[in-house]
Design a protein around this motif. Sequence first.
Motif, PDB file in Angstrom:
ATOM      1  N   THR A  46       0.838  -1.200   0.000  1.00 20.27           N
ATOM      2  CA  THR A  46       0.000   0.000   0.000  1.00 20.27           C
ATOM      3  C   THR A  46       0.871   1.247   0.000  1.00 20.27           C
ATOM      4  O   THR A  46       0.646   2.185  -0.776  1.00 20.27           O
ATOM      5  N   GLU A  49       2.610   1.813  -3.345  1.00 15.05           N
ATOM      6  CA  GLU A  49       1.692   2.346  -4.352  1.00 15.05           C
ATOM      7  C   GLU A  49       1.372   3.809  -4.061  1.00 15.05           C
ATOM      8  O   GLU A  49       1.321   4.636  -4.968  1.00 15.05           O
ATOM      9  N   LEU A  50       1.142   4.094  -2.766  1.00 14.04           N
ATOM     10  CA  LEU A  50       0.794   5.466  -2.403  1.00 14.04           C
ATOM     11  C   LEU A  50       1.920   6.430  -2.751  1.00 14.04           C
ATOM     12  O   LEU A  50       1.661   7.548  -3.210  1.00 14.04           O
ATOM     13  N   GLU A  53       1.655   7.075  -6.497  1.00 11.18           N
ATOM     14  CA  GLU A  53       0.460   7.834  -6.866  1.00 11.18           C
ATOM     15  C   GLU A  53       0.545   9.257  -6.334  1.00 11.18           C
ATOM     16  O   GLU A  53       0.117  10.202  -6.995  1.00 11.18           O
ATOM     17  N   ASP A  54       1.102   9.388  -5.143  1.00  9.65           N
ATOM     18  CA  ASP A  54       1.217  10.706  -4.536  1.00  9.65           C
ATOM     19  C   ASP A  54       2.120  11.594  -5.386  1.00  9.65           C
ATOM     20  O   ASP A  54       1.820  12.762  -5.622  1.00  9.65           O
ATOM     21  N   ASP A  57       0.328  12.532  -8.540  1.00  8.28           N
ATOM     22  CA  ASP A  57      -0.741  13.474  -8.256  1.00  8.28           C
ATOM     23  C   ASP A  57      -0.196  14.873  -8.002  1.00  8.28           C
ATOM     24  O   ASP A  57      -0.775  15.863  -8.430  1.00  8.28           O
ATOM     25  N   ASN A  60       0.867  16.455 -11.198  1.00 11.74           N
ATOM     26  CA  ASN A  60      -0.355  16.841 -11.879  1.00 11.74           C
ATOM     27  C   ASN A  60      -0.920  18.140 -11.310  1.00 11.74           C
ATOM     28  O   ASN A  60      -1.320  19.048 -12.037  1.00 11.74           O
ATOM     29  N   ALA A  61      -0.924  18.233  -9.979  1.00  9.96           N
ATOM     30  CA  ALA A  61      -1.506  19.406  -9.324  1.00  9.96           C
ATOM     31  C   ALA A  61      -0.655  20.649  -9.569  1.00  9.96           C
ATOM     32  O   ALA A  61      -1.178  21.756  -9.682  1.00  9.96           O
ATOM     33  N   TYR A  74      -2.297  23.547  -3.653  1.00  7.98           N
ATOM     34  CA  TYR A  74      -2.788  22.359  -4.346  1.00  7.98           C
ATOM     35  C   TYR A  74      -1.898  21.126  -4.187  1.00  7.98           C
ATOM     36  O   TYR A  74      -2.311  20.028  -4.516  1.00  7.98           O
ATOM     37  N   LYS A 100      -0.752   6.826   8.081  1.00 11.25           N
ATOM     38  CA  LYS A 100      -0.509   7.553   6.824  1.00 11.25           C
ATOM     39  C   LYS A 100      -1.419   8.782   6.764  1.00 11.25           C
ATOM     40  O   LYS A 100      -2.560   8.743   7.226  1.00 11.25           O
ATOM     41  N   HIS A 101      -0.887   9.856   6.242  1.00 18.99           N
ATOM     42  CA  HIS A 101      -1.628  11.094   6.074  1.00 18.99           C
ATOM     43  C   HIS A 101      -1.187  11.737   4.775  1.00 18.99           C
ATOM     44  O   HIS A 101      -0.067  11.531   4.329  1.00 18.99           O
ATOM     45  N   ARG A 102      -2.069  12.565   4.207  1.00 20.25           N
ATOM     46  CA  ARG A 102      -1.605  13.456   3.136  1.00 20.25           C
ATOM     47  C   ARG A 102      -1.799  14.860   3.661  1.00 20.25           C
ATOM     48  O   ARG A 102      -2.896  15.237   4.033  1.00 20.25           O
ATOM     49  N   ILE A 112      -3.957  16.528  10.573  1.00 19.42           N
ATOM     50  CA  ILE A 112      -3.252  15.429  11.232  1.00 19.42           C
ATOM     51  C   ILE A 112      -4.200  14.583  12.078  1.00 19.42           C
ATOM     52  O   ILE A 112      -3.885  13.458  12.438  1.00 19.42           O
ATOM     53  N   GLU A 114      -7.060  13.555  11.039  1.00 21.39           N
ATOM     54  CA  GLU A 114      -7.795  12.638  10.170  1.00 21.39           C
ATOM     55  C   GLU A 114      -7.278  11.231  10.408  1.00 21.39           C
ATOM     56  O   GLU A 114      -6.078  11.020  10.574  1.00 21.39           O
TER      57      GLU A 114
END
Lengths: 416, 478
Positions: A46, A49-50, A53-54, A57, A60-61, A74, A100-102, A112, A114
């Motif tokens: 996980t 992959e994160l 993807e992060d 992303d 992209n942002a 963003y 894990k956090h974004r 934090i 979340e």
Amino acid sequence: MLSNFSRELRFLAKDRGALFWLLLAFVLSVISVTFGVAEVRDQQQTIAELINEDKADRANALEGQEDWGGAAYYAFHLTYAPPSDFAFAAMGQRDSSPWKHRVRMLALEGQIQESDTKNADFGLVGRFDFAFLAASVAPLLLILLLYDLRAAERTARRHDLLVSTAGSSGKLWFPRALVRVATLSSLLLIPLWTASAMEGTSLGNIGQASLILIGALLVWWLIVELVSRIDASPSVLLTALIGLWLALAIVIPALSKFAIEARHPLPNGGEILLLQRETVNDAWDMPKEATMDAFLEGHPEWRDYATIEQLFEWKWYYAFQQLGDVKAASLVDQYRSARLARDDAAQLVAFLSPTSFVERSFEKLAGTDAASMIAYEDAVREFHAQLRAFHYPMLFKGDPFDRELLEGLPAFAPPS
Amino acid sequence: MSMIFRIAKEEWRLWLRSKVIVAATLIVAILLAATSILTVDRVASEQSQRLAQQVTAEETFFAQPDRHPHRMVHYGHYAFRPPPPLAAFEPGVDAVTGQSIFLEGHRQNTPMFADTKAAADLGGFAALTPANLYQLLLPLLLIILGHALLLRERESGTLAVILAQGRSGLSLAAGKAVALLAVIVLFMLPLTALAIYAIAQGETVLAAASLVGGYFLYLSIWGAIVLAASIILKQRAVSLGALIFIWLFAALIVPRFAINASSAAIDAPGKIESDLVMLAEQRKLGDGHNAADPAFLRLQKEVLEQYDVEKVEDLPINWRGVVASYSEAELTDLLNSYAENRMEQEASQSDIFNLFGLVSPTIAVGSVSRTLAGTDLATHHRFLRESEALRFDFVQSLNAVHANELSYADDLNRSSDPEAERRTRVNSEAWRVLDEFRFAPDSASDRVDRSAFPFAMLFIWLVLATAITFFAARRVRV
């Protein structure tokens, strides 16, 4: 002496009841480490992959951004605490605390807290991991293996004869019990060692874990030994031992937990968020100088760049975001130190309960205890501070936007 | 019949004379009383606290000054989940999920501040609730009381006498069963008291009575298993050992095994994982803050045609508000499809978990208990759905205010000077669009319906255990 042990081993091989408990211990141990290894692999995958993807992303942002403020707004950044090489044996707090956090440049407190936790039923029942097996189930198996060594002979009216033949009671019962304890420990430990070898666990951790398990079993052996000296029927002995197990594994931890939590109350988590939120929101309606003056108290280095001329400027926006965190800081600190105080108290109380002690020790070795989870949160805070330190010069000095410079964005390094 | 009661009475006399049994019973009774009082107290204070927090959150929202409506979208609101009355017996998933959720525009947040995250960690069973005691400890007490029910007659030789007197094994077993049943009924009293308390707090009789019924079934299953072991096995210690093994298996091992198995069987990705996948789709929807985003060109054409004007400036409504409203709706659809997907996966994980009730009655009764109390995963999911509906509702109402009460020209130039900024502030009366939110669990009949499957498993267990006892009792020989 050796002949005593080989004789007892032969006896053990013929005792179907004992063999059943031993086989059960081995099977449960295999199951627990298999599940543990699978879960750790899953979490590692996980995270891998994160990370990818992060990154994609964020690229992209950032692509369409035209100013520093927008880029900071963003761009999200992944933070994570990877499972340690021993986490397979004790998942501990990883099921209830987020790992894990974004996060992004906005006020941190709203982010934090979340929690990206899994199915709530899982946290409720708990996992069947090796720590649980070693702490709670293994003592029960040991009790079932040892409780009627003497009493069974007594019931069969062989007791006195056997003792007088052997010369002393110790020569007879000690090897018999030792063979059982040793067999039980090795059957529990062999799967653990195998999984450790697969996961590359450090020898120090394996050694400590093995010693903790063996030590706990020795303590339980002593308890069984003391209780079974009482001249009572096997079923009364077993009842007494199960009662002791209940007291040590359930009643003492539960009562202590209640007392500890009453003694170290937590500030209401909702208050932290509310305070941070209100501070951030009120700033929109306040004179901009009020915000900037308060901000400059913590960041005097931007004094020369802190005049706000437009109705909206990013540096003002991020300044009041940070003020939201500053305002909530004392509550946050209380929350953090209350958690640590609870953990310290629990560490002390765990000496009263072998099951709590074993489970906590395993979690500590595995880096899945409360302190490790708080250390991860600290790492996220540290990273967020780095993000601010990276962005502030650009926002305040008003240098022209240069996408190349964003390559230098700080990268999160998980706590080791 | 009188013979059966005489046997039962004799059994009780023996129990009352045994120090071990009296002590064990007293300890369990004290634990039960203590945890019940503590849990009732805690749940009652959480209930009033969260209700008060909900009211405060609403009042704070209403008390906000005049400002741009979109600022209120970001200001947000809170939803709280107060514990239902039966949570005093079965707190369920509440401690794990957290109970408050922050609602704001363009985002679905997760509930926060779960108790377990900050709890003192003392290992597996430290969270003692009345429900846990009924599920774990009472079966053990029944084992200690009853493992030698029939064996004792066998060991002391009275079995031969009784059989020789022409009494059947069946009537002997029935007498023992009555004795054990009387114990079970006695231990149902604390639960019944808690159920009556819950009814006084507004719970329906149906749900409370079903909960009592569920635990009565559960304890009766254990009673039957214990009695069967005491008939079938020939040695006291063997009977006790075997029963403790069954308890170890059903109460400790299988539930945790089932958790691992169901999480391995269905991989439910976490929120961050699914959010990252979703973000790629979200970008295609356009940014609702930017009315010039090409994603809104088609919408623009439609709206212009609808009002029969050439430019967005000529619309009688605020184009920026229209975009905010449109994109929030689109985004919410997307967010909800991912949230629904996650919840469905969690629900199917829990379905697999519940299936293990066929192997362990403890799982079945736990599921009955949480469902009836309204503290199960499904109720938590309903809370998430309802708070999401609340979020969407107030955000869209504010977007409507944005579209209808602010002129596009003012809105566009709001950052040019303070006077223009003031013109984009809406009278705070408009914040009254927020609905009152009071979360309540499903209706009692829904909860009872949902608990039908685990209830059925408990019935199967009882029928099987009783049948085994019956056939074993018929074949009792000396």
